[in-house]
Design a protein around this motif. Structure first.
Motif, PDB file in Angstrom:
ATOM      1  N   CYS A 167      32.876  38.117  49.574  1.00  0.00           N
ATOM      2  CA  CYS A 167      33.832  37.793  48.505  1.00  0.00           C
ATOM      3  C   CYS A 167      35.109  38.623  48.603  1.00  0.00           C
ATOM      4  N   ALA A 168      35.344  39.266  49.714  1.00  0.00           N
ATOM      5  CA  ALA A 168      36.490  40.168  49.849  1.00  0.00           C
ATOM      6  C   ALA A 168      37.795  39.467  49.503  1.00  0.00           C
ATOM      7  N   GLY A 169      38.503  40.001  48.523  1.00  0.00           N
ATOM      8  CA  GLY A 169      39.785  39.455  48.106  1.00  0.00           C
ATOM      9  C   GLY A 169      39.704  38.535  46.907  1.00  0.00           C
ATOM     10  N   CYS A 170      38.510  38.105  46.530  1.00  0.00           N
ATOM     11  CA  CYS A 170      38.366  37.130  45.449  1.00  0.00           C
ATOM     12  C   CYS A 170      38.556  37.767  44.080  1.00  0.00           C
ATOM     13  N   ARG A 171      38.020  38.968  43.879  1.00  0.00           N
ATOM     14  CA  ARG A 171      38.129  39.607  42.564  1.00  0.00           C
ATOM     15  C   ARG A 171      39.597  39.819  42.196  1.00  0.00           C
ATOM     16  N   TYR A 172      40.379  40.279  43.151  1.00  0.00           N
ATOM     17  CA  TYR A 172      41.808  40.456  42.885  1.00  0.00           C
ATOM     18  C   TYR A 172      42.490  39.107  42.723  1.00  0.00           C
ATOM     19  N   GLY A 173      42.072  38.128  43.510  1.00  0.00           N
ATOM     20  CA  GLY A 173      42.689  36.806  43.455  1.00  0.00           C
ATOM     21  C   GLY A 173      42.535  36.142  42.108  1.00  0.00           C
ATOM     22  N   ILE A 174      41.319  36.174  41.551  1.00  0.00           N
ATOM     23  CA  ILE A 174      41.072  35.450  40.292  1.00  0.00           C
ATOM     24  C   ILE A 174      41.554  36.234  39.075  1.00  0.00           C
ATOM     25  N   THR A 175      41.993  37.455  39.302  1.00  0.00           N
ATOM     26  CA  THR A 175      42.563  38.222  38.199  1.00  0.00           C
ATOM     27  C   THR A 175      44.005  38.591  38.535  1.00  0.00           C
ATOM     28  N   GLY A 176      44.188  39.522  39.448  1.00  0.00           N
ATOM     29  CA  GLY A 176      45.518  40.038  39.756  1.00  0.00           C
ATOM     30  C   GLY A 176      46.547  38.986  40.102  1.00  0.00           C
ATOM     31  N   GLU A 177      46.236  38.118  41.048  1.00  0.00           N
ATOM     32  CA  GLU A 177      47.205  37.104  41.472  1.00  0.00           C
ATOM     33  C   GLU A 177      47.515  36.130  40.344  1.00  0.00           C
ATOM     34  N   LEU A 178      46.499  35.793  39.560  1.00  0.00           N
ATOM     35  CA  LEU A 178      46.732  34.875  38.451  1.00  0.00           C
ATOM     36  C   LEU A 178      47.550  35.541  37.351  1.00  0.00           C
ATOM     37  N   TYR A 179      47.263  36.811  37.060  1.00  0.00           N
ATOM     38  CA  TYR A 179      48.053  37.535  36.072  1.00  0.00           C
ATOM     39  C   TYR A 179      49.535  37.542  36.470  1.00  0.00           C
ATOM     40  N   GLU A 180      49.771  37.918  37.719  1.00  0.00           N
ATOM     41  CA  GLU A 180      51.152  38.071  38.183  1.00  0.00           C
ATOM     42  C   GLU A 180      51.901  36.745  38.160  1.00  0.00           C
ATOM     43  N   LYS A 253      40.725  45.773  21.835  1.00  0.00           N
ATOM     44  CA  LYS A 253      41.784  44.792  21.589  1.00  0.00           C
ATOM     45  C   LYS A 253      42.016  43.880  22.792  1.00  0.00           C
ATOM     46  N   GLY A 254      41.144  44.010  23.771  1.00  0.00           N
ATOM     47  CA  GLY A 254      41.263  43.144  24.942  1.00  0.00           C
ATOM     48  C   GLY A 254      42.183  43.675  26.016  1.00  0.00           C
ATOM     49  N   LYS A 255      42.833  44.818  25.787  1.00  0.00           N
ATOM     50  CA  LYS A 255      43.727  45.377  26.783  1.00  0.00           C
ATOM     51  C   LYS A 255      42.948  45.787  28.034  1.00  0.00           C
ATOM     52  N   ILE A 256      43.415  45.333  29.178  1.00  0.00           N
ATOM     53  CA  ILE A 256      42.724  45.627  30.432  1.00  0.00           C
ATOM     54  C   ILE A 256      42.956  47.087  30.806  1.00  0.00           C
ATOM     55  N   LEU A 257      41.879  47.790  31.129  1.00  0.00           N
ATOM     56  CA  LEU A 257      41.968  49.224  31.353  1.00  0.00           C
ATOM     57  C   LEU A 257      42.562  49.590  32.707  1.00  0.00           C
ATOM     58  N   SER A 258      42.515  48.651  33.652  1.00  0.00           N
ATOM     59  CA  SER A 258      43.132  48.916  34.939  1.00  0.00           C
ATOM     60  C   SER A 258      44.624  49.165  34.726  1.00  0.00           C
ATOM     61  N   GLN A 259      45.112  50.312  35.193  1.00  0.00           N
ATOM     62  CA  GLN A 259      46.501  50.689  34.938  1.00  0.00           C
ATOM     63  C   GLN A 259      47.469  49.638  35.457  1.00  0.00           C
ATOM     64  N   GLU A 260      47.108  49.020  36.555  1.00  0.00           N
ATOM     65  CA  GLU A 260      47.979  48.028  37.185  1.00  0.00           C
ATOM     66  C   GLU A 260      48.217  46.826  36.275  1.00  0.00           C
ATOM     67  N   SER A 262      47.694  46.820  32.720  1.00  0.00           N
ATOM     68  CA  SER A 262      47.513  47.295  31.350  1.00  0.00           C
ATOM     69  C   SER A 262      48.295  46.487  30.321  1.00  0.00           C
ATOM     70  N   LYS A 263      49.280  45.703  30.755  1.00  0.00           N
ATOM     71  CA  LYS A 263      50.063  44.913  29.794  1.00  0.00           C
ATOM     72  C   LYS A 263      49.387  43.586  29.447  1.00  0.00           C
ATOM     73  N   TYR A 264      48.270  43.297  30.099  1.00  0.00           N
ATOM     74  CA  TYR A 264      47.580  42.034  29.853  1.00  0.00           C
ATOM     75  C   TYR A 264      46.392  42.229  28.912  1.00  0.00           C
TER      76      TYR A 264
END
Length: 386
Positions: A167-180, A253-260, A262-264
């Protein structure tokens, strides 16, 4: 023909006896050797696992509270992550009813060449029926990386590395890439996820933790160091980036703890209404023309088929046992019904080599066929030989 049916019956009977004898809990269907599972005899003289003993039915906040928590402002839109499965589509449909279709945007991380055709068609159909925008974020790098990681994994099959490698790359893809994508295009910083509490099998994390003598990060690094074949361009960095992103780690409050990120804000749909797979399926079939193959759970990503194959071959169980056990605890299934489903599932797993070979050929990986067959034949859990 009589011999053929006799052999089939014997095989099914042996599969049932060999696998069912490994079930450790008298209340659910968790195997006795399941990572993180502990067992004791209760006051009824029955063997009970720690999951059943400590289980408390979750309290759900209700959809009114979801609307209040999201607190969608004027001209603000909400994002929903979808893969083509019934849970995500049910949540998408509910949000459209709650806020209006024009204020809900669905985001899909599309791993090119590895997504089931029906899953992709499901989200296209839903978008048209709901009149709600769908944004497909394509990942063309996933399949080449998957091929390299699969070949590397087969050189040293390790249950702790199944999800990490495949699954390498999927966790970031379904969160990070979609957020951005959502923020840059729509200024969306609020998301809803329908990942179910029924499906969060704990053994995967425990495998890495055990490998690292109690530290999962060390277990990951150790697993990578043990197999130098994982060290190809960008792969280690991508795997470590995935591990650093804890998908569900957020405050009240649903704020994502990952610093990268954190605004989501991320809201779990299943915190608000109980997950009922049968109800969800009936609703999306009727209202969104949802279709599925024989397997309805995690069918959207073809990697899941490989993961099941390797988990079963190495451990004798997959994510299925925990999901069925959770459904028993939430009174969605009886134990007898779960056992019947497991019986059918184990027969399917013993025939899974044929599906895996078909997938290899379809993805242009025929060169791994001999290694996969060797893995299958050497496993003590697959009862048939190829």
């Amino acid at each position: 023909m009589e011999t053929s049916y006799t052999e089939l019956y014997k095989n099914m009977k042996n599969v049932k006896m060999n696998n069912f004898s490994r079930i450790g809990c008298d209340y659910c269907v968790i195997p006795h050797d399941y990572k993180t599972a502990e067992f004791k005899i209760d006051n009824k003289g029955k063997k009970i696992c720690n999951y059943c003993e400590k289980h408390v039915i979750q309290e759900f906040k209700g959809l009114d509270q979801l609307k209040k928590d999201i607190d969608l402002q004027d001209n603000e839109k909400i994002g929903i992550m979808v893969s083509g499965g019934k849970d995500g589509l049910y949540a998408w449909m509910t949000l459209c009813e709650m806020f209006g279709s024009d204020r809900v945007v669905a985001f899909n991380h599309h791993k090119t060449g590895i997504v089931h055709d029906l899953a992709y068609q499901n989200i296209i159909n839903a978008s048209k029926i709901l009149n709600s925008e769908l944004v497909v974020v394509k990942d063309d790098d996933f399949l080449p990386r998957f091929k390299n990681n699969l070949e590397s994994f087969l050189k040293n099959p390790d249950p702790a590395m199944v999800r990490v490698a495949l699954c390498a790359g999927c966790r970031y893809g379904i969160t990070g890439e979609l957020y951005e994508t959502a923020y840059s295009k729509y200024k969306i910083s609020k998301f809803v996820s329908a990942a179910s509490y029924l499906e969060l099998a704990p053994f995967k994390g425990e495998l890495l933790k055990e490998k690292g003598n109690g530290n999962s990060k060390y277990g990951l690094i150790r697993g990578l160091a043990e197999n130098v074949n994982y060290n190809f361009p960008d792969n280690i960095e991508i795997i470590l980036r995935d591990d650093n992103l804890e998908y569900k780690a957020k405050n009240k409050k649903g704020k994502i703890l990952s610093q990268e990120f954190s605004k989501y804000q991320l809201f779990d749909f299943d915190n608000y209404i109980p997950n009922n797979p049968q109800k969800y399926e009936e609703a999306v079939k009727e209202k969104l023309n949802w279709k599925r193959p024989e397997r309805s759970w995690h069918f959207d990503c073809l990697v899941e088929t490989f993961k099941d194959f390797f988990y079963y071959g190495l451990l004798g169980y997959t994510e299925t046992e925990f999901k069925l056990s959770q459904m028993i605890r939430y009174k969605l299934l009886t134990r007898e019904e779960a056992l019947d489903q497991l019986e059918s599932y184990y027969v399917t797993m013993n025939d899974s080599i044929y599906n895996i070979i078909d997938l290899l050929e379809g993805m242009g990986m025929e060169y791994l066929k001999d290694d996969v067959i060797k893995f299958y034949n050497n496993s003590k859990y697959f009862r048939k030989k190829y």
